[in-house]
Design a protein around this motif. Structure first.
Motif, short mmCIF file in Angstrom:
data_model
loop_
_atom_site.label_atom_id
_atom_site.label_comp_id
_atom_site.label_asym_id
_atom_site.label_seq_id
_atom_site.Cartn_x
_atom_site.Cartn_y
_atom_site.Cartn_z
N SER A 84 23.98 54.67 70.12
CA SER A 84 25.13 53.89 70.57
C SER A 84 24.73 52.99 71.75
O SER A 84 23.65 53.14 72.32
N ALA A 85 25.62 52.10 72.12
CA ALA A 85 25.32 51.16 73.20
C ALA A 85 25.09 51.87 74.53
O ALA A 85 24.27 51.44 75.34
N PRO A 202 25.86 44.47 72.22
CA PRO A 202 26.61 44.65 70.97
C PRO A 202 26.98 46.11 70.73
O PRO A 202 26.14 47.00 70.86
N GLY A 203 28.23 46.35 70.41
CA GLY A 203 28.71 47.70 70.18
C GLY A 203 29.21 48.40 71.42
O GLY A 203 29.75 49.50 71.33
N SER A 205 31.54 48.85 75.03
CA SER A 205 32.95 48.72 75.35
C SER A 205 33.13 48.77 76.86
O SER A 205 32.71 49.73 77.51
N GLN A 437 26.06 52.90 56.13
CA GLN A 437 26.53 52.28 57.37
C GLN A 437 27.33 53.32 58.15
O GLN A 437 28.38 53.76 57.71
N SER A 439 29.80 54.68 60.82
CA SER A 439 31.01 54.17 61.47
C SER A 439 31.34 55.03 62.68
O SER A 439 31.77 56.18 62.52
N PRO A 440 31.12 54.53 63.90
CA PRO A 440 31.41 55.35 65.09
C PRO A 440 32.90 55.45 65.35
O PRO A 440 33.73 54.80 64.69
N THR A 442 36.46 54.87 67.13
CA THR A 442 37.05 53.68 67.73
C THR A 442 37.14 53.86 69.25
O THR A 442 37.05 54.98 69.77
#
Length: 479
Positions: A84-85, A202-203, A205, A437, A439-440, A442
């Motif tokens: 993740s980011a 990217p990705g 928050s 793909q 999907s993390p 939200t």
């Protein structure tokens, strides 16, 4: 307010004059910078490696020649989860759980190739990350810097002189505590700058990163208040230092280490061998699709013949072996999912028990918050396992359906010289299968998951503030 600022400034000047304190501040700041840079570089390298491996796995899968669909089922496929980011800030459980899975028919595998299992003993001991520095090292350095903020004044007899000069006790307490807060801010600044850059990638928050910064601010604010309270409650610097170090060892090391062991003892998780044995036992109870006399699959054959209105398998308009593969995968996957679900329930129960120890250690609440924000916690791992298994099931069933409708039963059971060639289907079929793909969660779900830990840290901050108020009353009496 002016008195508070004067006291804070005087305390900071005292730290600057102390070479030991200056060295500690400089070294900890450099360590925070190094941890941020090293962790970011490590995670970027890991992400690039996983991208290359995923691309290679997809190319190898697509490069298969024309062949029987069931051979493709057994050929299998690798899928990878990209970090993740915010994973560079706190890798969480990812180095232990792994980031890839091998997907194949008739089997449900788990994640593999965790960093810890492939690295040196030094990496297994602990990776230098911003989270580790802020959670463990910064409170310890703050204890060495601040254990004497009040005890030293009482030992020297200067606290009374400070009061006689017109400084209210409340301003003295607040000013000295604020000085510790300024030092902790210096420590967290490099990590927060790195966190902001990660959030902008990217990705990322900004809201999740902001909530994470708030959590660390509450945590270090709690330590500043506890250190000031300990120095106020204990008359001698030596006593304050010993008590605070003992508290740090319990809160930051002992409780976080003991809590998982107690959770495992309370909710025992079967090991890999026990799980494999249990699955094998249940599979035998379900039936054997290769046995024509098996009760379950005999009933399945009768239902298929009845559905198509024929009396023989050879008269079916579809390949019965393909239908048998579809049904076999359905029942075995349901069994796999049942065992995986029970294991997940045990893991969640362990996690809930560990989270309850946040009442004894703010470090546990912060770790829960940090891993949740970075998507490196148990929930993220189980989410990857679940989505990878769903992709595996779709992939295998697509190939089984291809066998049922793309290969005739006569060719599938033929033994002549040209039978192998007739059983093959065009490789364009598996090239057309969509890739995996992940999907993390939200942003909204992530923030909701972080809320209990934030509330726990807020409770610790309030409790430490009350303890400092008790220490201030003790200073008033001692004066």
């Amino acid at each position: 307010m002016r008195a508070l600022m004067l006291v804070m400034g005087n305390e900071l000047r005292s730290m600057v004059r102390d070479r030991t304190a200056v060295c500690a501040i400089v070294l900890m700041t450099l360590l925070a910078v190094a941890a941020t840079l090293v962790s970011a570089h490590h995670m970027q390298s890991a992400a690039e490696h996983r991208v290359r491996q995923q691309r290679a796995a997809e190319q190898a899968f697509d490069a298969q020649p024309d062949r029987h669909p069931h051979r493709v089922v057994h050929y299998g496929h690798f899928v990878y989860r990209l970090p993740s980011a915010l994973a560079a800030f706190d890798p969480g459980v990812d180095p232990f759980t792994g980031s890839s899975m091998f997907l194949e028919g008739h089997r449900q595998n788990t994640a593999n190739f965790g960093d810890v299992m492939q690295s040196s003993l030094l990496t297994r001991f602990g990776q230098l990350t911003p989270a580790f520095v802020l959670q463990i090292l910064v409170p310890l350095v703050l204890i060495f810097l601040g254990h004497g903020v009040f005890a030293q004044e009482r030992e020297r007899g200067t606290l009374r002189q400070l009061m006689l000069q017109g400084a209210p006790l409340r301003a003295v307490v607040a000013g000295k505590t604020a000085a510790l807060g300024v030092v902790s801010s210096i420590f967290v600044l490099p990590a927060f700058v790195g966190l902001a850059l990660l959030a902008a990638s990217p990705g990322g928050s900004a809201s999740v990163a902001g909530a994470l910064m708030l959590g660390y601010a509450l945590y270090l604010g709690t330590w500043c208040l506890l250190i000031a309270a300990g120095s106020a409650l204990l008359a001698r610097r030596r006593d304050a230092l010993l008590v605070l170090i003992a508290g740090w060892a319990v809160a930051a090391l002992l409780v976080p280490r003991m809590a998982p062991d107690l959770a495992h003892a309370r909710y025992a998780l079967p090991d890999r061998l026990q799980t494999e044995v249990a699955i094998g036992r249940d599979l035998r109870a379900l039936g054997d699709s290769h046995d024509p006399d098996d009760p379950y699959f005999s009933a399945f054959r009768r239902n298929v013949l009845r559905t198509y209105g024929v009396s023989r398998i050879e008269d079916l308009p579809v390949n019965y072996k393909g239908l048998l593969a579809v049904e076999g995968e359905r029942v075995t996957s349901a069994l796999f999912n049942d065992h995986a679900g029970r294991s997940a329930q045990v893991l969640h129960a362990q996690n809930r028990l560990v989270s309850g120890f946040a009442l004894l250690s703010p470090a546990i609440a912060l770790r829960t918050l940090s891993m949740s924000a970075a998507a490196t916690d148990l929930n993220a791992h189980l989410r990857f396992i679940s989505q990878a298994e769903a992709h595996r099931y779709r992939l295998v069933q697509h190939l089984n359906q291809l066998q049922a409708h793309g290969v005739s039963y006569a060719d599938d059971t033929a033994r002549d010289a040209g039978a192998d060639q007739r059983k093959r289907v065009d490789r364009a079929h598996w090239r057309a299968i969509p890739g995996f793909q992940f999907s993390p969660r939200t942003v909204a779900d992530t923030l909701r998951g972080m809320l209990p830990a934030l509330l726990a840290l807020s409770g610790w901050l309030l409790a430490s503030l009350l303890l400092l108020a008790l220490g201030a009353r003790r200073l008033e009496v001692a004066r």
